[in-house]
Design a protein around this motif. Structure first.
Motif, short mmCIF file in Angstrom:
data_model
loop_
_atom_site.label_atom_id
_atom_site.label_comp_id
_atom_site.label_asym_id
_atom_site.label_seq_id
_atom_site.Cartn_x
_atom_site.Cartn_y
_atom_site.Cartn_z
N ASN A 1 0.82 -1.22 0.00
CA ASN A 1 0.00 0.00 0.00
C ASN A 1 0.85 1.27 0.00
OD1 ASN A 1 -2.22 -1.66 0.14
ND2 ASN A 1 -2.68 -1.22 2.29
N TYR A 2 1.83 1.30 -0.90
CA TYR A 2 2.68 2.49 -0.95
C TYR A 2 2.88 2.94 -2.39
CZ TYR A 2 6.41 5.81 -0.17
OH TYR A 2 7.15 6.97 -0.14
N SER A 3 2.86 4.26 -2.58
CA SER A 3 3.04 4.84 -3.91
C SER A 3 3.62 6.24 -3.76
CB SER A 3 1.71 4.91 -4.65
OG SER A 3 1.84 5.60 -5.88
N ILE A 4 4.39 6.65 -4.75
CA ILE A 4 4.87 8.04 -4.78
C ILE A 4 4.15 8.84 -5.87
CG2 ILE A 4 7.13 7.48 -3.84
CD1 ILE A 4 8.27 7.68 -6.67
N ASP A 5 3.11 8.24 -6.43
CA ASP A 5 2.32 8.91 -7.47
C ASP A 5 1.46 9.99 -6.82
OD1 ASP A 5 0.69 9.68 -9.55
OD2 ASP A 5 0.24 7.65 -10.21
N LYS A 6 1.59 11.21 -7.31
CA LYS A 6 0.83 12.32 -6.73
C LYS A 6 -0.67 12.15 -6.94
CE LYS A 6 3.43 15.19 -9.12
NZ LYS A 6 4.62 14.39 -9.42
N GLY A 7 -1.07 11.34 -7.90
CA GLY A 7 -2.49 11.15 -8.17
C GLY A 7 -3.11 9.98 -7.43
N THR A 8 -2.34 9.29 -6.60
CA THR A 8 -2.87 8.11 -5.92
C THR A 8 -3.68 8.49 -4.70
OG1 THR A 8 -2.30 5.97 -4.96
CG2 THR A 8 -0.87 7.81 -4.42
N ASP A 9 -4.58 7.58 -4.28
CA ASP A 9 -5.35 7.78 -3.06
C ASP A 9 -4.66 7.15 -1.85
OD1 ASP A 9 -7.41 9.20 -4.26
OD2 ASP A 9 -8.49 7.39 -4.82
N LEU A 10 -3.53 6.46 -2.07
CA LEU A 10 -2.82 5.84 -0.96
C LEU A 10 -2.21 6.90 -0.05
CD1 LEU A 10 -1.03 2.87 -2.76
CD2 LEU A 10 -3.02 2.74 -1.26
N ARG A 11 -2.30 6.68 1.26
CA ARG A 11 -1.81 7.63 2.23
C ARG A 11 -1.00 6.92 3.30
NH1 ARG A 11 -4.82 12.10 0.82
NH2 ARG A 11 -6.73 11.59 -0.32
N LEU A 12 -0.31 7.69 4.14
CA LEU A 12 0.59 7.09 5.11
C LEU A 12 -0.11 6.13 6.06
CD1 LEU A 12 2.90 10.13 6.06
CD2 LEU A 12 3.43 8.20 4.56
N TYR A 13 -1.35 6.41 6.42
CA TYR A 13 -2.03 5.53 7.37
C TYR A 13 -2.34 4.17 6.76
CZ TYR A 13 -6.82 5.77 5.43
OH TYR A 13 -7.93 5.63 4.64
N GLN A 14 -2.30 4.06 5.43
CA GLN A 14 -2.60 2.80 4.76
C GLN A 14 -1.37 1.93 4.56
OE1 GLN A 14 -4.62 5.01 1.52
NE2 GLN A 14 -6.28 3.54 1.77
N ILE A 15 -0.17 2.50 4.71
CA ILE A 15 1.04 1.71 4.53
C ILE A 15 1.03 0.54 5.51
CG2 ILE A 15 3.56 1.71 4.73
CD1 ILE A 15 3.57 4.61 3.96
N GLY A 16 1.46 -0.62 5.02
CA GLY A 16 1.56 -1.78 5.87
C GLY A 16 2.75 -2.63 5.48
N VAL A 17 2.93 -3.71 6.20
CA VAL A 17 3.94 -4.72 5.85
C VAL A 17 3.26 -6.07 5.82
CG1 VAL A 17 5.92 -3.42 6.72
CG2 VAL A 17 4.65 -4.90 8.28
N THR A 18 3.72 -6.95 4.95
CA THR A 18 3.09 -8.27 4.80
C THR A 18 3.88 -9.37 5.50
OG1 THR A 18 4.23 -8.48 2.66
CG2 THR A 18 1.96 -7.67 2.63
N GLU A 19 5.02 -9.01 6.08
CA GLU A 19 5.83 -9.95 6.85
C GLU A 19 6.34 -9.24 8.10
OE1 GLU A 19 8.88 -11.90 4.54
OE2 GLU A 19 7.75 -11.59 2.68
N GLU A 20 6.58 -10.02 9.16
CA GLU A 20 7.05 -9.41 10.41
C GLU A 20 8.44 -8.83 10.30
OE1 GLU A 20 6.72 -11.88 13.81
OE2 GLU A 20 4.53 -12.06 13.70
N GLU A 21 9.31 -9.47 9.53
CA GLU A 21 10.68 -9.02 9.37
C GLU A 21 10.93 -8.55 7.95
OE1 GLU A 21 12.86 -8.72 11.80
OE2 GLU A 21 11.46 -9.55 13.29
N PRO A 22 11.83 -7.57 7.76
CA PRO A 22 12.15 -7.12 6.41
C PRO A 22 12.71 -8.25 5.55
CG PRO A 22 12.99 -5.58 8.04
CD PRO A 22 12.54 -6.80 8.79
N VAL A 23 12.41 -8.21 4.26
CA VAL A 23 13.01 -9.14 3.31
C VAL A 23 14.49 -8.78 3.18
CG1 VAL A 23 12.99 -9.98 0.93
CG2 VAL A 23 10.83 -9.38 2.07
N LYS A 24 15.35 -9.80 3.25
CA LYS A 24 16.80 -9.56 3.15
C LYS A 24 17.39 -10.33 1.98
CE LYS A 24 17.31 -8.89 8.13
NZ LYS A 24 18.00 -9.32 9.36
#
Length: 606
Positions: free
Chosen positions: A583-606
């Protein structure tokens, strides 16, 4: 275009740079992601150049966020953040990155930078386009549980307009409010153009109807009056309410600050748009020299930006995808043409300034090869800039304007004809009056390219006989650099020219950077013609799109002629994102916002 002279100057510097970049190189492949590195590799030219068009603006992970997720955000800078953590007082882009997690604008914008009715406040506009009535949504709260009120928004205006206010916001935009100048000057106890109608409604009347009012010309940030009302205005920016215990109305609230180094945020469950997906966000300062390692080992999930000079050797990082867009920014060379009058809060031109001769400034523009700089230093991810309205604003950026290009022979001719013919024993030109000419150049530290790039400019100017020296013989740290060029209103008289960068506002109006009452007008440039053209772009006639386009075309052409600064590079913005982020985008036209950002795994992918 010939690169012979550029090549002689740059070859040794680039050899050092290439060694530094090669040390960061990594292998890998990721053919499946959107805007993949493989696709970018295929579109890379034989010269090893990239195009911003090859990058996606959206993270490809579309999985569901897990509950209780935590994320670490890297703020890429070689300097500590200043810690002025309130939109009404901060003065640099680094603090802005810290603030945006915990506070936000009351007004939303669309991809064309026009205000919408989707934000924390809606609005109605009078028929003459001068009076706005705002209504703050009932569910909008400060993070201490208090409702955000109309009086908080009015209070922000009163603080900024107060004569003891020490921030940079009291510019031409706010001066357009009826009665605000009289309030600032102590001739009135209130701002006549601002009226609190009730707890949730605010009415603001402007002196002039301008198209900017609908695209960034309204101050959209409130200030919690119940917290700041007993703090003297002169002490607000240094108070604990700004430095140690800031609150906002955004999705995450500040839990802990290590000054200059990190901030820990926890989710604000009563955020008006909805409960954030992440339980915790940790922001930490990451030096550009170590950002690759921090991303690879999962110490950070994402960063505000990635050094474009490091991208080619790290494009195939296995656990990260790179998002990209044209940045709302440009780099430039500025010439000191005056000082800042702190009492009158306006530019004070100096006709006898060392860089006052436009011929000298024009020759220095012709002496540098920014096409080659963009290719050699940034692999095509920065490119030659021509005007002071960047291509991030395509409606107004005029690519047809003919700006000075790399031509050292022409530069020499201009200087000769302007009288810079006499030389000292080292071959450096003297002034037309026969005086020694030493030009002090302030340039900022940061990243592998900072030193070789500054040295390239110095050598390029040496090629046309100009003695340009690094200020104090070294690069300047971020905060020190901006203080010396005038961010606090104290222009260091030792600075003659400087290399800076501007992130431009959503509204195309450039008066906040080049107007006579703009603190950020670091060249301290002023002319009646400039005032006239800036006013034209804000006039009622400018509600007509074609008229406004023409007004800013004239202004861009005029600044190419006057050259208080010259733009060097437009730039790509690269944002690295760990593959667990959704749920992350840098597109100025997107409806995605900071409160919607999430992660799909507990630990970062390495």
């Amino acid at each position: 275009m010939s690169n012979k002279r550029f090549g002689k100057v740059l070859l040794a510097l680039m050899f050092v740079l290439v060694l530094a970049l090669a040390a960061c190189g990594k292998g890998g492949d990721d053919a499946d992601k959107k805007g993949s590195d493989k696709a970018k590799e295929e579109t890379k030219t034989e010269d090893g150049l990239y195009s911003i068009d090859d990058f996606s603006k959206d993270a490809s992970n579309d999985g569901e966020p897990i509950d209780g997720g935590e994320l670490t955000f890297g703020l890429v800078t070689d300097s500590p953040f200043a810690g002025t953590l309130n939109f009404n007082f901060y003065s640099d882009a680094i603090d802005n990155e810290v603030i945006k997690w915990m506070d936000e604008s009351l007004l939303d914008m669309d991809e064309s930078y026009n205000y919408t009715q989707d934000g924390a406040a809606t609005f109605e506009v009078s028929e003459d386009n001068k009076t706005f009535t705002f209504t703050i949504r009932d569910e909008v709260k400060w993070q201490d549980g208090e409702p955000v009120k109309a009086e908080d928004w009015a209070f922000a205006h009163e603080v900024i307009a107060h004569n003891d206010y020490d921030g940079p916001r009291f510019d031409s935009t706010l001066r357009n409010i009826e009665g605000i100048v009289e309030y600032h000057d102590g001739e009135a106890d209130t701002i006549s153009g601002i009226e609190v109608l009730n707890d949730k409604q605010l009415k603001i009347t402007y002196k002039e109807a301008t198209p900017s009012l609908l695209s960034g010309g309204i101050w959209p940030y409130a200030l919690p009056k119940h917290i700041f009302k007993d703090i003297p205005v002169k002490d607000m920016s240094s108070s604990d309410a700004v430095r140690k215990n800031p609150i906002g109305m955004g999705p995450f609230k500040v839990e802990k600050i290590v000054p200059g180094e990190s901030v820990v945020y926890t989710k604000f469950e009563d955020y008006w748009r909805g409960e954030p997906n992440l339980d915790k966000v940790t922001l930490k300062v990451v030096g550009p020299q170590v950002v690759v390692n921090e991303l690879e080992n999962g110490s950070i999930d994402m960063a505000d930006k990635f050094p474009t000079d490091q991208y080619p050797d790290n494009a195939d990082m296995k656990n990260v995808e790179f998002l990209g867009d044209v940045d709302m920014a440009y780099t430039y060379i500025g010439f000191k043409l005056g000082t800042w009058d702190k009492e009158k809060k306006q530019v004070k031109p100096d006709p006898n300034a060392k860089m006052a001769d436009v011929n000298l400034r024009k020759a220095m523009w012709h002496a540098v090869d920014n096409d080659a700089v963009g290719n050699k230093f940034y692999h095509g991810l920065r490119w030659n800039a021509t005007t002071l309205i960047p291509p991030s604003h395509p409606t107004y950026h005029d690519e047809t304007i003919e700006a000075p290009t790399y031509d050292p022979d022409k530069a020499n001719k201009i200087l000769d004809e302007a009288g810079y013919t006499e030389r000292d024993e080292d071959g450096f030109r003297k002034t037309p009056d026969g005086e020694e000419l030493v030009i002090n150049f302030a340039s900022m530290a940061g990243g592998d390219t900072a030193e070789p790039l500054a040295q390239y400019y110095i050598q390029a100017w040496k090629e046309i006989g100009l003695n340009v020296q690094l200020l104090d013989g070294r690069l300047q740290e971020f905060q020190t650099f901006y203080e010396r060029v005038g961010s606090e209103g104290d222009d260091d008289p030792k600075v003659d020219i400087f290399q800076g960068a501007w992130g431009v506002a959503s509204d195309v109006d450039p008066s906040g950077l080049y107007g006579p009452e703009a603190l950020y007008n670091f060249p301290r440039y002023h002319s009646e013609k400039n005032d006239e053209l800036l006013t034209k772009g804000l006039s009622e006639d400018a509600f007509d799109a074609e008229f406004r386009q023409e007004a800013y075309k004239e202004w861009q052409e005029f600044m190419v002629e006057e050259i208080p600064v010259f733009p060097t590079l437009y730039r790509a913005k690269l944002v690295p994102v760990n593959k667990r982020v959704t749920n992350y985008s840098i597109d100025k036209g997107t409806d995605l916002r900071l409160y919607q950002i999430g992660v799909t795994e507990e630990e970062p992918v390495k």
